[in-house]
Motif scaffolding. Structure first.
Motif, PDB file in Angstrom:
ATOM      1  N   MET A   1       8.704   7.829  -5.215  1.00  0.00           N
ATOM      2  CA  MET A   1       7.665   8.304  -4.317  1.00  0.00           C
ATOM      3  C   MET A   1       7.070   7.104  -3.572  1.00  0.00           C
ATOM      4  N   ALA A   2       7.016   7.176  -2.292  1.00  0.00           N
ATOM      5  CA  ALA A   2       6.498   6.091  -1.468  1.00  0.00           C
ATOM      6  C   ALA A   2       5.037   6.345  -1.107  1.00  0.00           C
ATOM      7  N   ALA A   3       4.260   5.281  -1.156  1.00  0.00           N
ATOM      8  CA  ALA A   3       2.859   5.371  -0.751  1.00  0.00           C
ATOM      9  C   ALA A   3       2.772   5.222   0.758  1.00  0.00           C
ATOM     10  N   LYS A   4       1.906   6.018   1.374  1.00  0.00           N
ATOM     11  CA  LYS A   4       1.695   5.911   2.816  1.00  0.00           C
ATOM     12  C   LYS A   4       0.666   4.822   3.089  1.00  0.00           C
ATOM     13  N   PHE A   5       0.947   4.015   4.077  1.00  0.00           N
ATOM     14  CA  PHE A   5       0.041   2.962   4.493  1.00  0.00           C
ATOM     15  C   PHE A   5      -0.392   3.240   5.918  1.00  0.00           C
ATOM     16  N   ALA A   6      -1.692   3.340   6.120  1.00  0.00           N
ATOM     17  CA  ALA A   6      -2.252   3.533   7.456  1.00  0.00           C
ATOM     18  C   ALA A   6      -2.954   2.240   7.872  1.00  0.00           C
ATOM     19  N   GLU A   7      -3.255   2.130   9.140  1.00  0.00           N
ATOM     20  CA  GLU A   7      -3.982   0.956   9.611  1.00  0.00           C
ATOM     21  C   GLU A   7      -5.370   0.963   8.980  1.00  0.00           C
ATOM     22  N   PRO A   8      -5.783  -0.151   8.363  1.00  0.00           N
ATOM     23  CA  PRO A   8      -7.093  -0.183   7.705  1.00  0.00           C
ATOM     24  C   PRO A   8      -8.240  -0.202   8.712  1.00  0.00           C
ATOM     25  N   GLN A   9      -9.407   0.213   8.258  1.00  0.00           N
ATOM     26  CA  GLN A   9     -10.607   0.211   9.102  1.00  0.00           C
ATOM     27  C   GLN A   9     -11.181  -1.183   9.262  1.00  0.00           C
ATOM     28  N   CYS A  10     -10.832  -2.084   8.351  1.00  0.00           N
ATOM     29  CA  CYS A  10     -11.265  -3.477   8.433  1.00  0.00           C
ATOM     30  C   CYS A  10     -10.101  -4.340   7.963  1.00  0.00           C
ATOM     31  N   PRO A  11     -10.073  -5.604   8.310  1.00  0.00           N
ATOM     32  CA  PRO A  11      -8.971  -6.470   7.882  1.00  0.00           C
ATOM     33  C   PRO A  11      -8.878  -6.558   6.359  1.00  0.00           C
ATOM     34  N   ILE A  12      -7.672  -6.652   5.861  1.00  0.00           N
ATOM     35  CA  ILE A  12      -7.392  -6.815   4.441  1.00  0.00           C
ATOM     36  C   ILE A  12      -6.968  -8.266   4.221  1.00  0.00           C
ATOM     37  N   TYR A  13      -7.681  -8.949   3.332  1.00  0.00           N
ATOM     38  CA  TYR A  13      -7.328 -10.326   2.989  1.00  0.00           C
ATOM     39  C   TYR A  13      -6.484 -10.274   1.725  1.00  0.00           C
ATOM     40  N   GLN A  14      -5.283 -10.807   1.803  1.00  0.00           N
ATOM     41  CA  GLN A  14      -4.381 -10.798   0.658  1.00  0.00           C
ATOM     42  C   GLN A  14      -4.144 -12.218   0.171  1.00  0.00           C
ATOM     43  N   ASN A  15      -3.970 -12.358  -1.127  1.00  0.00           N
ATOM     44  CA  ASN A  15      -3.835 -13.682  -1.731  1.00  0.00           C
ATOM     45  C   ASN A  15      -2.537 -14.399  -1.401  1.00  0.00           C
ATOM     46  N   VAL A  16      -1.591 -13.718  -0.798  1.00  0.00           N
ATOM     47  CA  VAL A  16      -0.323 -14.366  -0.445  1.00  0.00           C
ATOM     48  C   VAL A  16      -0.551 -15.477   0.570  1.00  0.00           C
ATOM     49  N   ASN A  17      -1.370 -15.182   1.595  1.00  0.00           N
ATOM     50  CA  ASN A  17      -1.609 -16.193   2.625  1.00  0.00           C
ATOM     51  C   ASN A  17      -3.090 -16.407   2.936  1.00  0.00           C
ATOM     52  N   ALA A  18      -3.979 -15.662   2.279  1.00  0.00           N
ATOM     53  CA  ALA A  18      -5.429 -15.797   2.426  1.00  0.00           C
ATOM     54  C   ALA A  18      -5.929 -15.471   3.832  1.00  0.00           C
ATOM     55  N   LEU A  19      -5.142 -14.736   4.596  1.00  0.00           N
ATOM     56  CA  LEU A  19      -5.505 -14.416   5.978  1.00  0.00           C
ATOM     57  C   LEU A  19      -5.770 -12.918   6.139  1.00  0.00           C
TER      58      LEU A  19
END
Length: 85
Positions: A1-19
């Motif tokens: 089962m695949a999760a749906k990803f929509a455009e977020p309402q605010c930026p998401i900061y991820q630890n992979v690149n901190a951006l």
């Protein structure tokens, strides 16, 4: 089962690149990469502060992340909602 990803309402900061990221496909790719990548916590928090973040709220048990944020910037408004209390 695949999760749906929509455009977020605010930026998401991820630890992979901190951006900040708003592209759903890149967010998905980074989530997978986070499993084996170093956590760039200090860089992530500093980037969020540089981009205008003024408040941090830690949800869940404990106050570890709130303490780490205060070590990065003791003046920032960082709070914990420790639900065990």
């Amino acid at each position: 089962m695949a999760a749906k990803f929509a455009e977020p309402q605010c930026p998401i900061y991820q630890n992979v690149n901190a951006l900040p990221q708003t592209d759903p496909q890149l967010i998905r790719t980074h989530l997978i990469a986070q499993l084996t990548s170093p956590v760039r916590w200090t860089q992530t928090v500093r980037n969020m502060l540089s981009d205008g973040a003024t408040q941090f709220i830690e949800y869940g048990p404990g106050k570890v992340l709130t303490g780490l944020i205060h070590k990065i910037d003791s003046e920032v408004d960082a709070q914990s909602t420790d639900n065990r209390e």
